[in-house]
Design an enzyme around this catalytic site. Structure first.
Site, PDB file in Angstrom:
ATOM      1  CD  GLU A 163      60.748 -24.888-100.291  1.00  0.00           C
ATOM      2  OE1 GLU A 163      61.441 -24.071-100.918  1.00  0.00           O
ATOM      3  OE2 GLU A 163      60.072 -25.772-100.840  1.00  0.00           O
ATOM      4  N   GLY A 182      48.036 -23.748 -85.517  1.00  0.00           N
ATOM      5  CA  GLY A 182      46.856 -24.507 -85.905  1.00  0.00           C
ATOM      6  C   GLY A 182      46.684 -25.715 -85.028  1.00  0.00           C
ATOM      7  CG  ASP A 234      44.229 -32.184 -94.070  1.00  0.00           C
ATOM      8  OD1 ASP A 234      43.032 -31.987 -94.337  1.00  0.00           O
ATOM      9  OD2 ASP A 234      44.833 -31.573 -93.174  1.00  0.00           O
TER      10      ASP A 234
END
Length: 613
Positions: A94, A20, A141
């Site tokens: 994780e 991204g 966000d």
């Protein structure tokens, strides 16, 4: 990073799983601990940035990463490690098995998600935000791509702190001539768009946008270009959700529209209030006229024979992995009655006794009810109510599923926990022992749930003053945890911490101090210097030093713990205040009463200020 296979000699990059604007995410293997992790590699800094800016950014990255690593909640992605490798900043997290909400929408061909999923996701995200906002941390966000739905149904928020880093680095585009950071326009609050003050209520607005999308199939202002979207957020009232999808419950429509209020003051006060409203709505809301009730997750239509409070409830996950604290109101404390467990057909107009074998295969609907009652017991405010409900659900699960079934044992584990909270440690100890023995038979001696019950046995023995027995319990557990999970696994270290505490209770302070120092060093290396577990161990070092009469050394360690907690949690956080109290006590022991009194006054003032806020 595509040609870099090993980071810091530890993290082996195996497969690119995402890309991204901020960089890449890799599935990786932690060679030190032998576990799979996710590694997010941020885009390398280009030559357009000067060295001063890069130094500031690196420090900002470390600070944000430490904050993210300190978050300990089932609804927030765990950050294991962070650093810089060959000029690239990276986070080790994780590895989550599941799909983010954006992917779930794509899988569903952009159709809205089932009503029960929407309600459950709203509840779990609100719970996670309530926790993070209490830590004075705002995500900034929140969007479907940053919310993961795991394969067991757990919902986790990702990328805390990353949004602000992206703004600093310049990965977000800017609207020409406005100076407004774009971020993700479909989910930005009006105050973000206007460059105003942003607090926790901005996250609530973004959550409203997310819920609107997964409930209706499109964001509230799904317009042609970014500028039109931003103007929509600022000036346009969103259409009611049920104008898109009439079968949505009225309470979801009302809550989401309140979250999308243009000014922060008009939105719900906080995420706790939001959870309360979701819980109340799940119980009291009725479907819109002419629509069917929301189905149970994974099944067809709703069952008219089920009580009203099960409407919209998901069938849940196995209780060994159920996220705790579903928001359900206190009037659900009535116990399970025979109608749920003795073979009554609840689907017909009147109960009819059914012939049944010794233990029939329970229906998915019945299992959903039992799972819901288990979760409801975890969320009750009064310990006596939680204990009573856990007892009743354990008995019901034992009749329906069997005494040794993992779900039955999960509820019996909650019975033991409630007993401990009530101070009934003898009964708690016996129940934990029963659960551990049954889990050995049902799951095996090395299963994490079996080992977790053994840890609680040690806790109970310590609470009963039986420290010698607790010490032997922890020694055996450390041996087995090390064999199964490794010496540096957090649960192995937690067992070692318990071992050290009981050495101290037996006045074996030299050994206790050595154990605390060793555990602290490993936790600092594995979890980071400011991780809550590391700070607990560091405080244990100070305790040992104090008991050995080394108060000057203890004072330095107490100060270090207090400064770390203030930096990560804020000066008014209860843990930070407790650390300053430790420091003041230490000053008293050193004969520095004036300094101690001043510090006590400062702590009292901060506590009053936090209580008022």
């Amino acid at each position: 990073m595509a040609d870099t296979r090993l980071i810091q000699g530890r993290y082996r990059l195996l497969e690119l799983i995402g890309r991204g604007g901020m960089g890449e995410v890799w599935q990786a293997r932690d060679e030190s601990l032998g576990r799979r992790v996710a590694v997010k590699c941020l885009k390398p800094l280009g030559p357009q940035h000067d060295q001063t800016f890069i130094r500031v950014l690196r420090e900002r990255f470390r600070r944000e990463a430490r904050v993210a690593a300190a978050l300990q909640h089932r609804g927030v992605t765990v950050v294991h490690d962070f650093g810089e490798h060959e000029g690239v900043l990276y986070l080790v997290m994780e590895l989550l098995e599941g799909r983010n909400l954006s992917q779930l929408m794509e899988d569903n061909e952009q159709h809205p998600l089932p009503v029960s999923d929407v309600v459950d996701i709203a509840d779990q995200v609100a719970d996670a935000l309530a926790y993070t906002h209490e830590q004075n941390i705002v995500h900034r966000d929140l969007k479907p791509a940053n919310i993961m739905r795991l394969t067991d149904g757990t919902v986790k928020i990702c990328d805390f702190g990353i949004a602000r880093l992206g703004h600093d680095i310049g990965f977000t585009s800017r609207l020409t001539g406005t100076g407004i950071a774009m971020g993700t326009p479909h989910y930005m609050s009006p105050e973000q768009i206007g460059g105003g003050h942003v607090d926790h209520r901005s996250d609530l607005y973004s959550l409203g946008c997310v819920l609107y999308e997964i409930a209706t199939g499109a964001p509230p202002f799904d317009l042609g270009d970014s500028w039109s979207v931003l103007v929509g957020h600022r000036d346009t009232a969103p259409r009611p959700l049920r104008s898109h999808r009439p079968e949505l419950p009225g309470f979801i429509d009302e809550i989401v529209l309140d979250l999308l209020a243009k000014t922060p003051e008009e939105r719900p006060a906080d995420a706790k209030d939001l959870r309360r409203r979701i819980g109340a709505g799940r119980v009291t809301d009725t479907p819109a006229a002419g629509t069917a009730p929301p189905p149970l997750l994974g099944h067809g239509g709703g069952e008219p024979g089920l009580p009203s409070w099960t409407r919209g409830m998901t069938s849940g996950h196995k209780a060994v992995t159920v996220p705790a604290l579903r928001a359900l109101p206190p009037d659900l404390t009535a116990g399970l009655t025979g109608e749920w467990t003795t073979g009554v057909d609840l689907r017909g107009p009147a109960p009819v006794r059914l012939p049944r074998p010794e233990r029939p295969t329970p229906s998915p609907e019945l299992l959903a009810v039992l799972t819901g009652r288990h979760n409801a017991g975890l969320s009750l405010g009064r310990l006596e109510d939680s204990y009573r409900m856990a007892e009743e659900v354990a008995a019901a699960r034992s009749r329906v599923l069997g005494a040794g079934h993992p779900d039955t044992l999960a509820t019996r584990y909650e019975v033991a926990y409630a007993l401990g909270q009530l101070g009934r440690w003898t009964e708690a100890l016996q129940t934990y022992r029963d659960v551990a023995g049954a889990r050995v038979q049902a799951l095996g001696p090395d299963h994490p749930d079996t080992l977790a019950a053994r840890y609680e046995i040690g806790i109970s023995l310590g609470r009963l003053g039986r420290s010698a027995e607790a010490l032997e319990q922890y020694r055996a557990l450390v041996t087995d945890r090390t064999r199964v999970h490794g010496a540096a696994d957090p649960e192995t270290l937690r067992a070692r911490h318990g071992l050290g505490v009981n050495l101290g209770r037996l006045d074996r302070w030299e050994e206790a101090l050595a154990e605390a120092r060793d555990v602290c060093a490993v936790r600092e290396r594995v979890l980071g210097p400011d991780h809550p577990d590391t700070l607990v161990s560091r405080r244990e070092v100070a305790v040992g030093l104090g008991w050995l009469g080394r108060w000057s050394d203890a004072l330095a360690v107490y100060e270090q713990v207090a400064e770390s907690r203030e930096r990560v949690l804020g000066a008014g956080h209860p843990d930070a205040l407790a650390s300053r109290n430790d420091q003041a006590h230490c000053l008293e022991q050193l004969g520095r009463g004036g300094e101690a009194a001043e510090l006590y006054r400062r702590v009292a003032a901060l506590r009053r200020q936090s209580g008022a806020g």
